[in-house]
Design a protein around this motif. Structure first.
Motif, PDB file in Angstrom:
ATOM      1  N   LEU B  28      -0.330  48.519  41.168  1.00 15.72           N
ATOM      2  CA  LEU B  28      -1.002  47.243  40.901  1.00 15.72           C
ATOM      3  C   LEU B  28      -1.835  47.339  39.623  1.00 15.72           C
ATOM      4  CD1 LEU B  28      -2.233  44.436  41.508  1.00 15.72           C
ATOM      5  CD2 LEU B  28      -3.783  45.555  43.114  1.00 15.72           C
ATOM      6  N   LEU B  29      -2.616  48.412  39.519  1.00 16.71           N
ATOM      7  CA  LEU B  29      -3.490  48.564  38.356  1.00 16.71           C
ATOM      8  C   LEU B  29      -2.676  48.708  37.071  1.00 16.71           C
ATOM      9  CD1 LEU B  29      -6.095  51.057  39.880  1.00 16.71           C
ATOM     10  CD2 LEU B  29      -6.507  48.643  39.303  1.00 16.71           C
ATOM     11  N   ARG B  30      -1.684  49.588  37.109  1.00  7.77           N
ATOM     12  CA  ARG B  30      -0.943  49.899  35.881  1.00  7.77           C
ATOM     13  C   ARG B  30       0.066  48.811  35.518  1.00  7.77           C
ATOM     14  NH1 ARG B  30      -0.790  54.586  33.418  1.00  7.77           N
ATOM     15  NH2 ARG B  30       1.350  54.158  32.812  1.00  7.77           N
ATOM     16  N   ASP B  31       0.838  48.367  36.515  1.00  7.79           N
ATOM     17  CA  ASP B  31       1.989  47.512  36.204  1.00  7.79           C
ATOM     18  C   ASP B  31       1.634  46.031  36.217  1.00  7.79           C
ATOM     19  OD1 ASP B  31       3.254  49.923  36.171  1.00  7.79           O
ATOM     20  OD2 ASP B  31       4.260  49.682  38.100  1.00  7.79           O
ATOM     21  N   LYS B  32       0.729  45.615  37.104  1.00 10.01           N
ATOM     22  CA  LYS B  32       0.398  44.177  37.179  1.00 10.01           C
ATOM     23  C   LYS B  32      -0.810  43.840  36.318  1.00 10.01           C
ATOM     24  CE  LYS B  32       2.649  41.988  40.731  1.00 10.01           C
ATOM     25  NZ  LYS B  32       2.773  40.667  41.100  1.00 10.01           N
ATOM     26  N   LEU B  33      -1.853  44.676  36.367  1.00 14.14           N
ATOM     27  CA  LEU B  33      -3.080  44.354  35.638  1.00 14.14           C
ATOM     28  C   LEU B  33      -3.133  45.042  34.270  1.00 14.14           C
ATOM     29  CD1 LEU B  33      -5.599  44.557  38.637  1.00 14.14           C
ATOM     30  CD2 LEU B  33      -4.369  42.568  37.764  1.00 14.14           C
ATOM     31  N   GLY B  37      -5.250  53.010  31.835  1.00  9.64           N
ATOM     32  CA  GLY B  37      -6.107  54.199  31.757  1.00  9.64           C
ATOM     33  C   GLY B  37      -5.960  55.082  32.981  1.00  9.64           C
ATOM     34  N   THR B  38      -5.687  54.494  34.126  1.00 10.96           N
ATOM     35  CA  THR B  38      -5.467  55.264  35.359  1.00 10.96           C
ATOM     36  C   THR B  38      -4.052  55.835  35.308  1.00 10.96           C
ATOM     37  OG1 THR B  38      -6.953  53.770  36.524  1.00 10.96           O
ATOM     38  CG2 THR B  38      -5.494  55.128  37.872  1.00 10.96           C
ATOM     39  N   LYS B  39      -3.928  57.160  35.474  1.00  7.33           N
ATOM     40  CA  LYS B  39      -2.652  57.820  35.189  1.00  7.33           C
ATOM     41  C   LYS B  39      -1.865  58.174  36.451  1.00  7.33           C
ATOM     42  CE  LYS B  39      -3.602  57.709  30.845  1.00  7.33           C
ATOM     43  NZ  LYS B  39      -3.175  56.484  30.163  1.00  7.33           N
ATOM     44  N   ASN B  40      -0.551  58.221  36.276  1.00 13.01           N
ATOM     45  CA  ASN B  40       0.356  58.626  37.351  1.00 13.01           C
ATOM     46  C   ASN B  40       0.841  60.042  37.069  1.00 13.01           C
ATOM     47  OD1 ASN B  40       2.451  59.067  39.105  1.00 13.01           O
ATOM     48  ND2 ASN B  40       3.601  57.218  38.585  1.00 13.01           N
ATOM     49  N   GLY B  41       0.323  61.017  37.803  1.00 14.58           N
ATOM     50  CA  GLY B  41       0.716  62.403  37.569  1.00 14.58           C
ATOM     51  C   GLY B  41       1.641  62.964  38.627  1.00 14.58           C
ATOM     52  N   CYS B  42       1.622  62.420  39.839  1.00 15.73           N
ATOM     53  CA  CYS B  42       2.491  62.985  40.872  1.00 15.73           C
ATOM     54  C   CYS B  42       2.922  61.950  41.906  1.00 15.73           C
ATOM     55  CB  CYS B  42       1.812  64.166  41.569  1.00 15.73           C
ATOM     56  SG  CYS B  42       0.415  63.717  42.624  1.00 15.73           S
ATOM     57  N   ALA B  43       2.202  60.846  42.019  1.00  8.81           N
ATOM     58  CA  ALA B  43       2.513  59.804  43.003  1.00  8.81           C
ATOM     59  C   ALA B  43       2.553  60.351  44.429  1.00  8.81           C
ATOM     60  CB  ALA B  43       3.830  59.097  42.650  1.00  8.81           C
ATOM     61  N   ALA B  44       1.832  61.438  44.656  1.00  6.67           N
ATOM     62  CA  ALA B  44       1.846  62.049  45.991  1.00  6.67           C
ATOM     63  C   ALA B  44       0.450  62.469  46.441  1.00  6.67           C
ATOM     64  CB  ALA B  44       2.785  63.257  45.986  1.00  6.67           C
ATOM     65  N   GLY B  45      -0.562  62.007  45.742  1.00 10.57           N
ATOM     66  CA  GLY B  45      -1.929  62.319  46.179  1.00 10.57           C
ATOM     67  C   GLY B  45      -2.342  63.753  45.955  1.00 10.57           C
ATOM     68  N   GLU B  46      -1.703  64.435  44.991  1.00  8.37           N
ATOM     69  CA  GLU B  46      -1.954  65.867  44.836  1.00  8.37           C
ATOM     70  C   GLU B  46      -2.644  66.257  43.530  1.00  8.37           C
ATOM     71  OE1 GLU B  46       2.008  67.303  45.264  1.00  8.37           O
ATOM     72  OE2 GLU B  46       2.091  66.859  47.400  1.00  8.37           O
ATOM     73  N   CYS B  47      -2.601  65.393  42.499  1.00  9.93           N
ATOM     74  CA  CYS B  47      -3.101  65.836  41.189  1.00  9.93           C
ATOM     75  C   CYS B  47      -4.404  65.159  40.771  1.00  9.93           C
ATOM     76  CB  CYS B  47      -2.044  65.648  40.106  1.00  9.93           C
ATOM     77  SG  CYS B  47      -1.856  63.955  39.527  1.00  9.93           S
ATOM     78  N   ASP B  70      -7.362  43.806  49.728  1.00  6.09           N
ATOM     79  CA  ASP B  70      -7.890  42.436  49.705  1.00  6.09           C
ATOM     80  C   ASP B  70      -9.406  42.497  49.908  1.00  6.09           C
ATOM     81  OD1 ASP B  70      -7.756  39.697  49.493  1.00  6.09           O
ATOM     82  OD2 ASP B  70      -7.465  39.399  51.652  1.00  6.09           O
ATOM     83  N   GLY B  71     -10.132  41.904  48.983  1.00  9.98           N
ATOM     84  CA  GLY B  71     -11.598  41.890  49.092  1.00  9.98           C
ATOM     85  C   GLY B  71     -12.276  43.143  48.579  1.00  9.98           C
ATOM     86  N   ALA B  72     -11.506  44.081  48.051  1.00 12.46           N
ATOM     87  CA  ALA B  72     -12.088  45.372  47.651  1.00 12.46           C
ATOM     88  C   ALA B  72     -12.736  45.295  46.268  1.00 12.46           C
ATOM     89  CB  ALA B  72     -11.007  46.445  47.649  1.00 12.46           C
ATOM     90  N   GLN B  73     -13.629  46.268  46.042  1.00 11.59           N
ATOM     91  CA  GLN B  73     -14.241  46.484  44.725  1.00 11.59           C
ATOM     92  C   GLN B  73     -13.623  47.769  44.156  1.00 11.59           C
ATOM     93  OE1 GLN B  73     -16.858  45.001  43.077  1.00 11.59           O
ATOM     94  NE2 GLN B  73     -17.395  43.415  44.571  1.00 11.59           N
ATOM     95  N   VAL B  74     -13.035  47.652  42.991  1.00 11.52           N
ATOM     96  CA  VAL B  74     -12.380  48.818  42.380  1.00 11.52           C
ATOM     97  C   VAL B  74     -12.993  49.086  41.009  1.00 11.52           C
ATOM     98  CG1 VAL B  74     -10.181  49.776  41.545  1.00 11.52           C
ATOM     99  CG2 VAL B  74     -10.215  48.326  43.595  1.00 11.52           C
ATOM    100  N   ILE B  75     -13.272  50.343  40.731  1.00  9.49           N
ATOM    101  CA  ILE B  75     -13.707  50.729  39.383  1.00  9.49           C
ATOM    102  C   ILE B  75     -12.715  51.742  38.842  1.00  9.49           C
ATOM    103  CG2 ILE B  75     -15.515  51.829  37.995  1.00  9.49           C
ATOM    104  CD1 ILE B  75     -17.502  50.813  40.164  1.00  9.49           C
ATOM    105  N   THR B  76     -12.187  51.451  37.665  1.00  9.22           N
ATOM    106  CA  THR B  76     -11.277  52.375  36.994  1.00  9.22           C
ATOM    107  C   THR B  76     -11.984  52.927  35.752  1.00  9.22           C
ATOM    108  OG1 THR B  76     -10.308  50.811  35.435  1.00  9.22           O
ATOM    109  CG2 THR B  76      -9.373  50.848  37.662  1.00  9.22           C
ATOM    110  N   VAL B  77     -11.302  53.814  35.052  1.00 13.03           N
ATOM    111  CA  VAL B  77     -11.898  54.417  33.849  1.00 13.03           C
ATOM    112  C   VAL B  77     -12.293  53.347  32.830  1.00 13.03           C
ATOM    113  CG1 VAL B  77      -9.701  54.813  32.643  1.00 13.03           C
ATOM    114  CG2 VAL B  77     -11.652  56.312  32.198  1.00 13.03           C
ATOM    115  N   GLU B  78     -11.526  52.256  32.811  1.00 13.39           N
ATOM    116  CA  GLU B  78     -11.850  51.186  31.853  1.00 13.39           C
ATOM    117  C   GLU B  78     -13.184  50.520  32.195  1.00 13.39           C
ATOM    118  OE1 GLU B  78      -8.822  51.491  33.324  1.00 13.39           O
ATOM    119  OE2 GLU B  78      -7.218  51.211  31.845  1.00 13.39           O
TER     120      GLU B  78
END
Lengths: 788, 156
Positions: B28-33, B37-47, B70-78
């Motif tokens: 959602l962050l990378r492809d839709k919004l 800045g938030t990176k995909n290194g393994c897509a498995a919760g390991e890196c 839904d309703g969440a507050q998210v902070i990314t590196v940006e």
């Protein structure tokens, strides 16, 4: 040569100053773009690869009809579509396999679809019939006449002249050293001590945190654009253009920031797959992004090694002879392996002066993943055994291992294993520095009664291993406000090269550092040529090109102003962005000159104009080596040398090894940016520690058992030692910019043996091949009946 | 594939998006919004390269379904810098030389910010522990640890 002259003149204040990285702000705010961050709009297609499940098999048939029929699939390609060979030194593979698969993961077919999910589904619908063959799983066996052939057509492959494959075998290169008469030394009984050892080093993987990604687009006219995470945009342009039979000028590679390379993103690995698939998608761009699992075994891994060492010395501890045999597990294809084998051969004495050396270094095809270059280019693997063997020989003759190294290590003018003379080197100082910094000879009490402490030392040397004529180029362009755009073709892969290049350009031109911008991303259509970002060669080679370009721009400016002021150019200088005359004490700002030139007197016209400096560099002095003896005038451009020492603690109840502290000293010639140099020494040490204690690709019958971060552990924040003391030694390189030579890869070369020697010092037992996991160390202690 | 209409706040901006059931927060962050800045290194919760702060807690965004946000507050590196002023941990990681290739950096900064939000004076052990899920292959970690310690001392 400009740089030689520079080394002898006063060093500008900016050289040797730890200015901040110019890419840091973008990297901490998320603004820095990596290949996967680039946006291609709704036309983008996604590729997935059908891969071989067998280590060695004949392809009998491939049925792609069901995959082609799946809605959303736009192209399915196989090896049938791409007959050309590809390879850097030895052209031994096709983009997709055509008749035979040679490792688990070998690409057999590729799919492009409107989503990754559909592409994945289509890959499952491709049916391949194989006839399974016996695999080669060990390099020593692979080199024997009994081994099945991985490449029966080896003799027909195109190869560069300095690589020597053996037809009818699995040996893709055999490099020999015959210096002096090692056999004679053994037979004469001159040695007071001789040790013989065998070591094994497993395959490991580079593990960049950014997996490989490539996006390719082929337009109607056949010109190709490739965006990728790449250390080698120009080499990729060259190799892919050649295999597709197109002009290099019709193949464009754009390479944004690289999220960790360590060699894995050098040369061509998965990039050609994306290009090949894009040739069938009618102009739509295609993105191939490897999963973490694919990253572990379908691009490069580090070569495995089986190494035999025999070393002898006299009663004073002077090395007399060495006889070394290396069987490199080169894997299924050999993009770089053949040249690593060569590098290990011409460096096979280690950083020591040895009068008699006999070496045979073999690159062997196996049915393991493709072995590529990894930080150190064969040197960490070779030094792993060599530096443990040196310790054993020192013990056998009864001399302290640090003292033994002082006696034998290379000094300026030592005769090298290839017969030439060592250039100016600070290796003896490096040894001295680490001995002092680690308090060599003093044993601290352990932190608990069930633990034991030990110290270990290891030395290293490494040359940039590359073709003799690998070149660099650069341009320097001045903007309206006298800021500088610096064009380079080498890549920022984390090492800080853009920062160091900006420093050198600013220093050579005479402007402040923060006036310089690097023209990025590197784009083969606009950036100047650079061979590759490998071999720790950029600071030295690209640095020379940048200095030459900046001095060319400086010359243009000074000649213009000299003419305008009717002065001798020798009296002019550029300081902090101002042209000044030491004679007339006149001055003028660069911004008043560099784009629009200067008016001639009496309104009679204009002179000068836009300033663009150009610079190139290519070493011209590397000679060939005799194929039978490995002897020659100059095998390499130079060697960077260094030493590490560590203090470890071993838990006698669990076998766990903790590295308490480390010291590292390397002779970098001249540190352009000392903090960046120290950062390389620290980061390289921890990567080395990780390979020493944790890492191994566990291959069972050619199938990787641990392709995830859970099963393949790398060092985390909790594994770094409390302190890494990095010491810079500076004995200038005669043709380096201000004397500089490379450091990036060297920093992990001596780490495995330094830790191994420290474990031995602590417990008196050698735990066998790396990684020295708690389990392995505990079992070794159990065998020796010393475990608690 | 069912779609879900969700509203969430990302770096202070309210976003209304339709997400398929299997979409992750990272996607959602990378492809839709287009917050890349938030990176995909393994897509498995390991890196840890994809770490973001979700309702105050650091999480691997590749392991969270977007539909659950839904309703969440998210902070990314940006969202770490405000009006061009860097977060102290962004400043100190530059000063200490804790950035090399920069691919793990966003996740590291987020983990560090989350640590400092819950512990203003962490020990070295606590810093190392907070970063243990963020793999870095370049730096050897020490300069990153120094940066977090320095950021904490500046805040206090």
């Amino acid at each position: 040569m400009v740089s030689k002259e520079m080394a002898s003149v006063k060093i500008p204040d900016l050289i040797g100053k730890s200015v901040p990285r110019l890419d840091a702000r973008d990297k901490v705010t998320g603004a820095a773009r990596f290949a996967d961050d680039l946006q291609f709009g709704p036309g983008l297609l996604y590729a997935r690869i059908k891969r071989s499940p067998f280590p060695h098999a004949i392809i009998k048939s491939i049925d792609i009809s069901k995959a082609q029929a799946l809605p959303g699939v736009k192209a399915v390609v196989t090896g049938k579509d791409f007959p050309g060979f590809i390879g850097l030194y030895l052209l031994d593979r096709h983009i997709f396999c055509r008749d035979r698969v040679r490792y688990v993961g070998d690409p057999v077919a590729g799919v492009a679809a409107v989503s990754e999910e559909i592409a994945e589904k289509a890959v499952e619908l491709i049916q391949v019939d194989y006839e399974v063959l016996e695999p080669v799983l060990d390099p020593e066996f692979g080199a024997s006449p009994d081994a099945p052939l991985v490449h029966p057509d080896l003799s027909e492959y195109e190869v560069v002249p300095f690589i020597l494959p053996r037809a009818g075998t699995n040996i893709s290169n055999h490099f020999k050293i015959r210096k002096g008469d090692a056999d004679g030394v053994w037979n004469s009984g001159q040695c007071a001590a001789v040790v013989e050892r065998k070591y094994r080093v497993p395959h490991v993987q580079h593990v960049p945190i950014e997996p490989h990604v490539a996006i390719a687009q082929v337009n109607e006219g056949g010109t190709v654009t490739l965006w990728g995470s790449s250390q080698s945009p120009f080499a990729q342009r060259n190799l892919i253009a050649k295999t597709l039979g197109i002009s290099q000028s019709d193949m464009r590679v754009i390479a944004p920031y690289v999220g960790g390379g360590f060699g894995s993103k050098a040369g061509v690995s998965m990039e050609a797959l994306a290009v090949a698939i894009a040739m069938k998608t009618k102009g739509r761009p295609v993105k191939l992004r490897l999963t973490r699992e694919e990253e572990f075994y379908t691009v490069f891994v580090r070569q495995g090694l089986v190494a035999y060492f025999k070393m002898g010395c006299d009663e004073n501890g002077r090395l007399l002879a060495m006889e070394n045999k290396f069987y490199w597990d080169g894997g299924a294809y050999t993009e770089y392996g053949v040249n690593m084998t060569r590098a290990a051969g011409y460096s096979s004495s280690g950083p020591y002066e040895v009068p008699h050396v006999k070496t045979d270094s073999y690159c062997v095809y196996t049915n393991h993943p493709v072995s590529g270059p990894m930080r150190g280019f064969g040197m960490p693997e070779m030094h792993a055994g060599l530096e443990q063997c040196i310790d054993d020989l020192a013990e056998a003759i009864g001399i302290d291992p640090a003292e033994f190294r002082k006696i034998n290590c290379l000094k300026t003018d030592s005769i090298l294993v290839t017969g030439s003379k060592m250039h100016a080197t600070g290796l003896p100082q490096c040894v001295q520095e680490v001995i002092r910094a680690i308090d060599w000879g003093r044993k601290e009490p352990p932190s608990a009664p069930h633990k034991r402490r030990g110290k270990g030392i290891a030395l290293m040397w490494k040359a940039p291993a590359m073709p003799p004529n690998a070149g660099s180029s650069a341009w320097v362009e001045l903007n309206e406000d006298a800021t500088v755009t610096l064009g380079v073709g080498g890549q920022e892969i984390g090492q800080g090269t853009f920062t160091a290049m900006a420093q050198m350009a600013a220093a050579a031109l005479g402007v402040p550092y923060d006036w310089v911008r690097v023209a990025a991303p590197v784009d083969t259509q606009y950036s100047p040529y650079e061979w590759q970002t490998v071999a720790s060669r950029l600071t030295w080679s690209m640095g020379n090109a940048v200095v030459n370009a900046a001095r060319d721009a400086r010359r243009q400016v000074i000649e213009l102003v000299a003419e305008a002021w009717d002065e001798d150019p020798e009296d002019l200088d550029i300081v902090a962005g101002e042209v000044i005359s030491y004679k007339s004490e006149e001055s003028i700002s660069l911004k008043d000159i560099v784009v629009y030139g200067l008016p001639k007197p009496n309104d009679s016209g204009w002179m000068g104009g836009p300033v663009v400096g150009r610079g190139t560099f290519m070493p011209t002095y590397v000679t060939g080596l005799d194929p039978e003896t490995g002897q020659g005038e100059r095998a390499v451009v130079h060697y960077t040398t260094g030493a590490q020492a560590v203090e470890v603690e071993v838990d006698m109840q669990t076998g766990a090894v903790e590295v308490l502290r480390a010291v590292a000293a390397f002779d970098v010639g001249k540190a352009i940016n000392p903090e960046l140099v120290k950062s390389q020494m620290e980061g390289g040490f921890v990567q080395g520690l990780s390979t020493a204690l944790f890492e191994s690709l566990q291959l069972k019958d050619g199938v990787l058992q641990n392709p995830s971060f859970v099963d393949y552990r790398i060092a985390t924040s909790s594994d770094a030692p409390a302190d890494i003391h990095a010491i810079i030694v500076e004995v200038p390189q005669d043709d380096g910019p201000w004397g500089a030579r490379g450091i990036g890869e060297h920093s992990m070369v001596p780490t495995i043996p330094a830790i191994a020697n420290a474990i031995y010092d602590a417990i008196g037992v050698r735990p066998g091949p790396p990684p020295f996991t708690a389990e392995k160390v505990y079992l070794a202690m159990l065998d020796a009946a010393i475990a608690e | 594939m069912a779609f879900h209409r969700i509203t969430l706040t990302v770096n202070g901006e309210i976003e209304l998006v339709d997400v398929p059931s299997n979409m992750t927060l990272l996607q959602l962050l990378r492809d839709k919004l287009v917050l890349t800045g938030t990176k995909n290194g393994c897509a498995a919760g390991e890196c840890g390269a994809c770490t973001v702060i979700l309702d105050g807690e650091p999480v691997n965004s590749c392991m969270v379904l977007a539909a659950e946000c839904d309703g969440a507050q998210v902070i990314t590196v940006e969202g770490l810098a405000h009006d061009g002023t860097l977060d102290p941990v962004q400043e100190t990681i530059i000063e200490q030389g804790g950035v090399q290739c920069g691919f793990c950096t966003p996740g590291i900064l987020i983990s560090a910010r989350a640590l400092l939000d819950r512990n203003v004076d962490p020990s070295d052990y606590e810093i190392r522990d907070a970063l243990v899920g963020n793999l870095c292959r370049c730096t050897g970690y020490l300069r990153i640890i120094d940066a977090v310690r320095e950021a904490a001392s500046r805040a206090s």
